[in-house]
Scaffold this active site. Sequence first.
Site, short mmCIF file in Angstrom:
data_model
loop_
_atom_site.label_atom_id
_atom_site.label_comp_id
_atom_site.label_asym_id
_atom_site.label_seq_id
_atom_site.Cartn_x
_atom_site.Cartn_y
_atom_site.Cartn_z
N SER A 36 -81.39 103.25 -17.51
CA SER A 36 -82.05 103.82 -18.65
C SER A 36 -82.47 102.35 -19.46
O SER A 36 -80.98 102.67 -20.19
CB SER A 36 -81.96 105.06 -18.84
OG SER A 36 -82.58 104.93 -20.08
N HIS A 70 -86.05 104.15 -15.58
CA HIS A 70 -86.30 104.70 -16.13
C HIS A 70 -86.14 104.17 -17.39
O HIS A 70 -86.07 103.75 -18.40
CB HIS A 70 -84.62 106.10 -15.88
CG HIS A 70 -85.41 107.02 -16.68
ND1 HIS A 70 -85.98 108.28 -15.78
CD2 HIS A 70 -84.80 107.49 -17.76
CE1 HIS A 70 -86.02 109.55 -16.97
NE2 HIS A 70 -85.63 108.77 -17.61
N ASP A 113 -88.02 105.63 -21.08
CA ASP A 113 -87.54 106.81 -22.36
C ASP A 113 -89.05 106.63 -22.90
O ASP A 113 -88.31 105.81 -24.40
CB ASP A 113 -86.44 106.87 -22.38
CG ASP A 113 -85.29 107.49 -21.83
OD1 ASP A 113 -86.12 108.96 -21.02
OD2 ASP A 113 -83.95 106.98 -21.66
N MET A 122 -90.61 108.38 -26.71
CA MET A 122 -90.36 109.07 -27.66
C MET A 122 -90.94 108.86 -28.49
O MET A 122 -91.45 108.14 -29.09
CB MET A 122 -88.69 108.65 -28.01
CG MET A 122 -87.92 108.84 -26.79
SD MET A 122 -86.06 109.14 -27.50
CE MET A 122 -85.08 109.02 -26.32
N MET A 125 -91.24 111.92 -23.71
CA MET A 125 -90.70 112.63 -24.40
C MET A 125 -91.84 112.96 -26.08
O MET A 125 -91.19 112.17 -26.40
CB MET A 125 -90.06 112.36 -24.71
CG MET A 125 -88.12 112.75 -23.45
SD MET A 125 -86.69 111.55 -23.98
CE MET A 125 -87.33 110.72 -23.22
N MET A 179 -83.52 117.59 -17.70
CA MET A 179 -82.61 117.43 -18.65
C MET A 179 -81.30 117.82 -19.14
O MET A 179 -80.75 119.50 -18.85
CB MET A 179 -83.55 116.82 -20.49
CG MET A 179 -84.72 116.51 -20.50
SD MET A 179 -84.53 114.58 -20.45
CE MET A 179 -82.72 114.26 -20.99
N GLY A 232 -83.65 112.59 -25.90
CA GLY A 232 -83.44 112.04 -27.88
C GLY A 232 -83.15 110.98 -28.50
O GLY A 232 -82.89 109.45 -28.21
N PHE A 233 -81.73 111.19 -27.78
CA PHE A 233 -80.74 109.89 -27.68
C PHE A 233 -79.40 109.68 -26.76
O PHE A 233 -79.65 110.53 -25.63
CB PHE A 233 -79.84 110.22 -28.63
CG PHE A 233 -80.42 110.55 -29.84
CD1 PHE A 233 -81.20 109.76 -30.98
CD2 PHE A 233 -80.08 111.72 -31.02
CE1 PHE A 233 -81.53 109.82 -32.01
CE2 PHE A 233 -81.41 112.09 -31.15
CZ PHE A 233 -81.76 110.58 -32.22
N GLY A 268 -76.40 108.58 -24.36
CA GLY A 268 -74.89 108.55 -25.12
C GLY A 268 -74.49 109.87 -25.11
O GLY A 268 -72.46 109.96 -25.87
N ASP A 324 -80.93 113.75 -15.84
CA ASP A 324 -81.09 112.62 -16.92
C ASP A 324 -80.07 113.11 -18.10
O ASP A 324 -80.41 114.70 -17.98
CB ASP A 324 -82.26 112.84 -17.24
CG ASP A 324 -82.76 111.66 -18.10
OD1 ASP A 324 -81.17 110.84 -18.76
OD2 ASP A 324 -84.29 111.29 -18.57
N GLY A 325 -78.96 112.89 -18.17
CA GLY A 325 -77.88 113.07 -19.56
C GLY A 325 -76.45 113.12 -19.23
O GLY A 325 -76.39 114.02 -18.34
N SER A 358 -76.25 104.94 -20.61
CA SER A 358 -75.03 104.28 -21.33
C SER A 358 -74.41 103.84 -20.34
O SER A 358 -73.45 102.36 -20.59
CB SER A 358 -74.79 105.04 -22.29
OG SER A 358 -74.50 106.15 -21.69
C1 DX5 Z 1 -82.53 111.10 -23.60
C2 DX5 Z 1 -82.93 110.57 -22.63
C3 DX5 Z 1 -81.88 109.98 -21.08
C4 DX5 Z 1 -81.22 108.41 -21.45
C5 DX5 Z 1 -79.78 108.72 -20.72
O1 DX5 Z 1 -83.11 111.86 -24.00
O2 DX5 Z 1 -83.85 110.74 -21.40
O3 DX5 Z 1 -82.20 109.02 -20.67
O4 DX5 Z 1 -81.62 107.45 -21.29
O5 DX5 Z 1 -78.84 108.21 -21.60
P1 DX5 Z 1 -77.54 108.37 -21.45
O6 DX5 Z 1 -77.30 108.70 -19.75
O7 DX5 Z 1 -76.41 107.79 -21.63
O8 DX5 Z 1 -77.09 109.83 -21.51
ZN ZN Z 2 -85.34 109.97 -19.70
#
Ligand code: DX5
Ligand code: ZN
Length: 230
Positions: free
Chosen positions: A9, A34, A36, A38, A69, A138, A143-144, A146, A176-177, A199
């Site tokens: 991502s 990927h 994202d 937002m 998202m 998810m 949203g973030f 890491g 994802d996540g 991350s």
């Molecule tokens: C989070 C995103 C993810 C994000 C995952 O809201 O949808 O795609 O990039 O990041 P990591 O792998 O760091 O959890």
């Molecule tokens: Zn994602």
Amino acid sequence: MRRVIVAPSLLSADFADMGSALGRVGDSGAEWVHLDVMDGRFVPNLTFGPQMVRDLKNRSGLFFDAHLMTVEPERLVDDFIDAGADAITFHVEACVHAHRLCQRIRAAGRKAGVSIVPSTPASALAELLPYVDLVLVMSVNPGFGGQKMIPECMDKLATLRDERQKRGLDFLLEVDGGINAQTAALALESGADVLVMGSAFFDAPEPAALVAMVRKLGESQPPADAPKRR
Ligand code: DX5
Ligand code: ZN
């Protein structure tokens, strides 16, 4: 043999140097990237829109996996189709007429994906499953990058995998996540076909080794109910 797809991502990349980040993904041997998207409303963060996707797509032959998202995804989908996204995934929590939207994405020749946040049960997708190419579970609150994986979400992967087999469907299961070298094993055991890594990928000293390791981990597991169409 079971096929596992790694989807790094770009959320964890340096936003001032997306071109290099895309090169890093390509060089790692990953087949997907990927993206994202937002909107600061569905999730408390803002990233980028279709122009970024278009410009990156012009530089890469990777499979572009767009994760919207956003509220009202139906207002944005056409822009991402035009931008060249290969798969467009939206959240069922953000869309009343999800069935119609899946049909629109498929009619444009793209893969239609639906996603659920950790508080949404897998059963919320029951009616939609025959109309999707991808289900994105998810495993953090979106949203973030890491964040730490919420392990209970893995049960939903297993439920959806069983449902796919029982109903003879062929969507891909994506997670994802919080996926990293450690948590990937649990996600794969639970049935994930596609692993998003933000991350973990961009922090890795050797991303190619990480991608190869995750792929091997998945391939060492039985194909059991691998989807028919890939
Ligand atoms: C989070 C995103 C993810 C994000 C995952 O809201 O949808 O795609 O990039 O990041 P990591 O792998 O760091 O959890
Ligand atoms: Zn994602």
